[in-house]
Design an enzyme around this catalytic site. Structure first.
Site, PDB file in Angstrom:
ATOM      1  CG  HIS A 144      13.360 -85.837 -13.098  1.00  0.00           C
ATOM      2  ND1 HIS A 144      13.567 -85.165 -13.952  1.00  0.00           N
ATOM      3  CD2 HIS A 144      11.945 -85.528 -12.523  1.00  0.00           C
ATOM      4  CE1 HIS A 144      12.432 -84.398 -14.382  1.00  0.00           C
ATOM      5  NE2 HIS A 144      11.388 -84.628 -13.584  1.00  0.00           N
ATOM      6  CG  HIS A 149      11.073 -80.526 -10.562  1.00  0.00           C
ATOM      7  ND1 HIS A 149      10.186 -79.835 -11.176  1.00  0.00           N
ATOM      8  CD2 HIS A 149      11.333 -81.926 -10.930  1.00  0.00           C
ATOM      9  CE1 HIS A 149       9.794 -80.559 -12.379  1.00  0.00           C
ATOM     10  NE2 HIS A 149      10.198 -81.948 -11.996  1.00  0.00           N
ATOM     11  CD  GLU A 190       8.732 -82.284 -15.613  1.00  0.00           C
ATOM     12  OE1 GLU A 190      10.184 -82.423 -15.789  1.00  0.00           O
ATOM     13  OE2 GLU A 190       8.405 -82.859 -14.567  1.00  0.00           O
TER      14      GLU A 190
END
Length: 289
Positions: A144, A149, A190
Site C-alpha cells: 500500500h 503513495h 489517501e
C-alpha cells in the site's frame, strides 16, 4: 473485502493500540524518530510473490482510472517482481523531488509522522501482508505504501503539498486540531480525485492501491463527488471499513498546494463551532461532480 485502504488507518490518524508487525516485532531496532532498517533480507520468497501478484493485479487496473502523474511515475519504483530496496527507490526519488522513503514498523504516533513529512521523509511500513490477507488488511503494509503513495511523490507540486501537510500537522497537534487535519489527508493523499481533460482520475493512495475502490471512486454513480473545499472536507467524516461515499475533486496539484498556504488557525476556530457532516451526506445546494 477488497484490499482497499478504506480498511486501513494511516499513522496520521492517531496512535494505534495494535503492536507493530514489522521490524520491531521481529526484535529489530527502532530509532528515536520511529524509523527502522528495512531488513530486506528478512523477506521470504512468499513475501516477494505476494508483492508481485499485488503489483500485477493493480497495475492492470490503472489505464483510464489513475491520474497521468501516477502512471508516469509508477515505473520509478523499479522492480515489479519483488519488494524493492528502499535505497534503490531513494536514488531516483531524491533526484526528482528531494524526498526519500524511510522504513517504519507500522503505525506511528502523530508527531513523529508529521515530523518525517515536514522533513521530506515518507514513512513506509516494512512488513507485507500474508497470502491469507491478500484481499484485506486492517492497516497499511509495504505494498500500500510503496505502490499507492510513493509514485505521487515524484510529482513536484504534490510532493511539496505533502511536506506542507506535515508542517501543518505539527501546528495542528499543538492546537489539538489533528482530527480536522486528518480528514484533509484522508480526502486528498489517501482518497483524492483530480479532474483531467479526459475526465476524473484518482491520485489518492487508498484508491490507487485498491482493485475495487479504484473503479468505484472514478466511475460509480453511487458516491458524492465535490470540489475540494477545506471547511467541507475537514467537517466530513470518512469510512474506514468500506468504500468511500464522499470524494473531493481538485483541478490540479498546484491548486492543492495553494489551498494549504494560509494559516489554518482561524479555520480551526471556525470549525470548532460547527458540527460534523456524515460521510455521503449532501448539503443543500450541493451536486455531485
Amino acid at each position: 473485502m477488497d484490499s482497499t485502504a478504506a480498511s486501513v488507518t494511516p499513522a496520521v490518524y492517531g496512535e494505534s493500540d495494535r503492536p507493530p508487525r514489522g521490524d520491531y516485532s521481529r526484535g529489530g531496532t527502532v530509532l528515536a524518530d520511529y524509523t527502522c532498517p528495512q531488513d530486506w533480507a528478512s523477506y521470504t520468497a512468499a513475501d516477494h510473490d505476494t508483492y508481485r501478484r499485488l503489483y500485477e493485479r493493480q497495475a492492470a487496473q490503472l489505464p483510464g482510472l489513475a491520474c497521468d502523474a501516477f502512471i508516469a511515475a509508477l515505473p520509478s519504483l523499479g522492480v515489479k517482481d519483488r519488494i524493492p530496496h528502499f535505497d534503490e527507490i531513494n536514488e531516483r526519488l531524491y533526484k526528482a523531488t528531494r524526498w526519500e522513503v524511510v522504513a517504519v514498523p507500522g503505525l506511528i504516533p502523530e508527531v513523529p509522522f508529521f515530523t518525517l513529512l515536514a522533513n521530506r521523509k515518507f514513512p513506509v511500513t516494512d512488513w507485507i501482508r500474508t497470502p491469507e490477507e491478500f484481499d484485506y488488511i486492517v492497516e497499511p503494509d509495504v505494498f500500500h505504501d510503496l505502490f499507492g503513495h510513493v509514485p505521487m511523490l515524484f510529482d513536484p507540486a504534490f510532493a511539496d503539498y505533502v511536506q506542507r501537510y506535515g508542517q501543518g500537522g505539527l501546528k495542528a497537534h499543538a492546537q489539538e486540531a489533528c482530527e480536522k487535519l486528518a480528514r484533509l489527508y484522508w480526502y486528498t493523499v489517501e482518497f483524492g480525485l483530480i479532474r483531467q481533460p479526459e475526465g476524473l482520475r484518482a491520485y489518492g493512495a487508498g484508491i490507487l492501491s485498491s482493485v475495487g475502490e479504484l473503479r468505484h471512486a472514478v466511475q460509480s454513480a453511487a458516491p458524492l463527488r465535490l470540489p475540494l473545499d477545506l471547511p467541507r472536507a475537514m467537517r466530513t467524516r470518512y469510512k474506514i471499513d468500506s468504500y468511500q461515499s464522499t470524494y473531493f475533486v481538485i483541478e490540479s496539484f498546484a491548486q492543492l498546494f495553494d489551498l494549504t498556504a494560509p494559516d489554518f488557525t482561524p479555520l480551526y476556530q471556525m470549525l470548532a463551532a460547527q458540527s460534523d457532516i456524515e460521510a455521503g451526506a449532501k448539503l443543500p445546494g450541493e451536486s455531485s461532480a
